[in-house]
Design a protein around this motif. Sequence first.
Motif, PDB file in Angstrom:
ATOM      1  N   TYR A 141       0.870  -1.383  -0.088  1.00 48.96           N
ATOM      2  CA  TYR A 141       0.141  -0.007   0.000  1.00 48.96           C
ATOM      3  C   TYR A 141       0.937   1.347  -0.004  1.00 48.96           C
ATOM      4  CZ  TYR A 141      -3.513  -3.530   1.638  1.00 48.96           C
ATOM      5  OH  TYR A 141      -4.111  -4.626   1.674  1.00 48.96           O
ATOM      6  N   ALA A 142       2.104   1.090  -0.471  1.00 47.48           N
ATOM      7  CA  ALA A 142       2.971   2.331  -0.428  1.00 47.48           C
ATOM      8  C   ALA A 142       2.320   3.465  -1.302  1.00 47.48           C
ATOM      9  CB  ALA A 142       4.328   1.782  -1.152  1.00 47.48           C
ATOM     10  N   LEU A 143       1.656   3.370  -2.354  1.00 47.78           N
ATOM     11  CA  LEU A 143       1.172   4.204  -3.231  1.00 47.78           C
ATOM     12  C   LEU A 143      -0.163   4.808  -2.738  1.00 47.78           C
ATOM     13  CD1 LEU A 143       2.761   3.376  -6.433  1.00 47.78           C
ATOM     14  CD2 LEU A 143       3.513   5.072  -5.021  1.00 47.78           C
ATOM     15  N   GLU A 144      -0.744   3.889  -1.781  1.00 50.41           N
ATOM     16  CA  GLU A 144      -2.128   4.331  -1.343  1.00 50.41           C
ATOM     17  C   GLU A 144      -2.285   5.586  -1.113  1.00 50.41           C
ATOM     18  OE1 GLU A 144      -4.027   2.504   2.143  1.00 50.41           O
ATOM     19  OE2 GLU A 144      -5.143   1.327   0.623  1.00 50.41           O
ATOM     20  N   GLY A 145      -3.250   6.289  -1.425  1.00 47.90           N
ATOM     21  CA  GLY A 145      -3.306   7.704  -1.023  1.00 47.90           C
ATOM     22  C   GLY A 145      -2.537   8.916  -1.824  1.00 47.90           C
ATOM     23  N   VAL A 146      -1.469   8.337  -2.349  1.00 49.60           N
ATOM     24  CA  VAL A 146      -0.405   9.301  -3.069  1.00 49.60           C
ATOM     25  C   VAL A 146      -1.003  10.081  -4.052  1.00 49.60           C
ATOM     26  CG1 VAL A 146       1.403   9.518  -4.400  1.00 49.60           C
ATOM     27  CG2 VAL A 146       1.529   8.023  -2.326  1.00 49.60           C
ATOM     28  N   ALA A 147      -1.936   9.375  -4.897  1.00 51.24           N
ATOM     29  CA  ALA A 147      -2.800   9.995  -6.041  1.00 51.24           C
ATOM     30  C   ALA A 147      -3.606  11.316  -5.443  1.00 51.24           C
ATOM     31  CB  ALA A 147      -3.734   8.989  -6.793  1.00 51.24           C
ATOM     32  N   GLN A 148      -4.275  11.222  -4.215  1.00 52.05           N
ATOM     33  CA  GLN A 148      -5.087  12.041  -3.924  1.00 52.05           C
ATOM     34  C   GLN A 148      -4.192  13.354  -3.474  1.00 52.05           C
ATOM     35  OE1 GLN A 148      -7.479  10.674  -0.697  1.00 52.05           O
ATOM     36  NE2 GLN A 148      -8.494  12.719  -0.248  1.00 52.05           N
ATOM     37  N   LEU A 149      -3.144  12.853  -2.702  1.00 48.63           N
ATOM     38  CA  LEU A 149      -1.935  13.944  -2.318  1.00 48.63           C
ATOM     39  C   LEU A 149      -1.687  14.735  -3.365  1.00 48.63           C
ATOM     40  CD1 LEU A 149      -0.311  15.023   0.128  1.00 48.63           C
ATOM     41  CD2 LEU A 149       1.273  13.515  -0.490  1.00 48.63           C
ATOM     42  N   LEU A 150      -1.138  14.048  -4.582  1.00 46.24           N
ATOM     43  CA  LEU A 150      -0.865  14.801  -5.729  1.00 46.24           C
ATOM     44  C   LEU A 150      -1.943  15.519  -6.315  1.00 46.24           C
ATOM     45  CD1 LEU A 150       1.475  12.061  -7.211  1.00 46.24           C
ATOM     46  CD2 LEU A 150       2.033  14.006  -6.028  1.00 46.24           C
ATOM     47  N   ASP A 151      -3.030  15.251  -6.375  1.00 48.37           N
ATOM     48  CA  ASP A 151      -4.254  16.027  -6.648  1.00 48.37           C
ATOM     49  C   ASP A 151      -4.488  17.274  -5.980  1.00 48.37           C
ATOM     50  OD1 ASP A 151      -4.910  14.079  -8.809  1.00 48.37           O
ATOM     51  OD2 ASP A 151      -6.672  13.370  -7.576  1.00 48.37           O
TER      52      ASP A 151
END
Length: 256
Positions: free
Chosen positions: A153-163
């Motif tokens: 789950y390393a990249l979990e939530g990263v897309a939201q952070l970048l948004d």
Amino acid sequence: MAKVICITNQKGGVGKTTTAVNLGYFLAKDKFKTLLIDFDPQGNATSGLGLEKQDLKQTMVEVMLGEAELESIIQVTKYKNFAVAPTMPQLADAEVQLTKMDNKFTRLRTAIESVAQQYDYIIIDSPPSLSLLTVNAMIAADYLLLPVQTEFYALEGVAQLLDSMTLVKKAMNPKLKLLGVLATMYDKRTSLSVQVLAEVKKYFKDKVFETTIPRNVRVAEAPSHGVPVGSYDKFSKGAKAYKNLTREVERRTGKK
């Protein structure tokens, strides 16, 4: 004028505060005047630099509420060129009050502007959440540094952070850039770490730092002694990794 770096990830336990403390320490060792702003209500960067919270009269809580100037709460550390703006758990309560205040998104930026000429680097250790405090940190920063743990789950939530970063960049802070993605708690002996690092590199490409931060007992021990790992054991793998990261940060921010 200081380069302002916000270290952020909405996931906890990824090495965010450890990175903030040790990057600040090694920047200072390289003779850059460095200020670490503890902007996480948990206050781990404050205690990780040996400050006793019960002795603090004013902190980032008062700064954000307009009751103190940033310069007045800054504490010098025992390390040359390295200062810290401490915080307390009450910063979480202050965040609730901030929602009703004027200029609620830009208070940290205004505070930093008042001292920016005095430092080469200002590092913000932000909370592990996409909160009003984190948005303040993004708006105040020139760069985001994103620690990513090399586990499931390393990249979990990263897309939201970048948004969120994209929205902040468009609406409030057009100069904001992603400085880099840092793989933390990396163990090259495990296939999981290797696979996750490969996935992170596939996703972020050249934004991934060459340096990885290994799982290292000395890195884990140092905060309990109130010191950075570079002071606790400068020959440890963790200290050497953070020293290498610091050189990469200096190059990417144009200081080297």
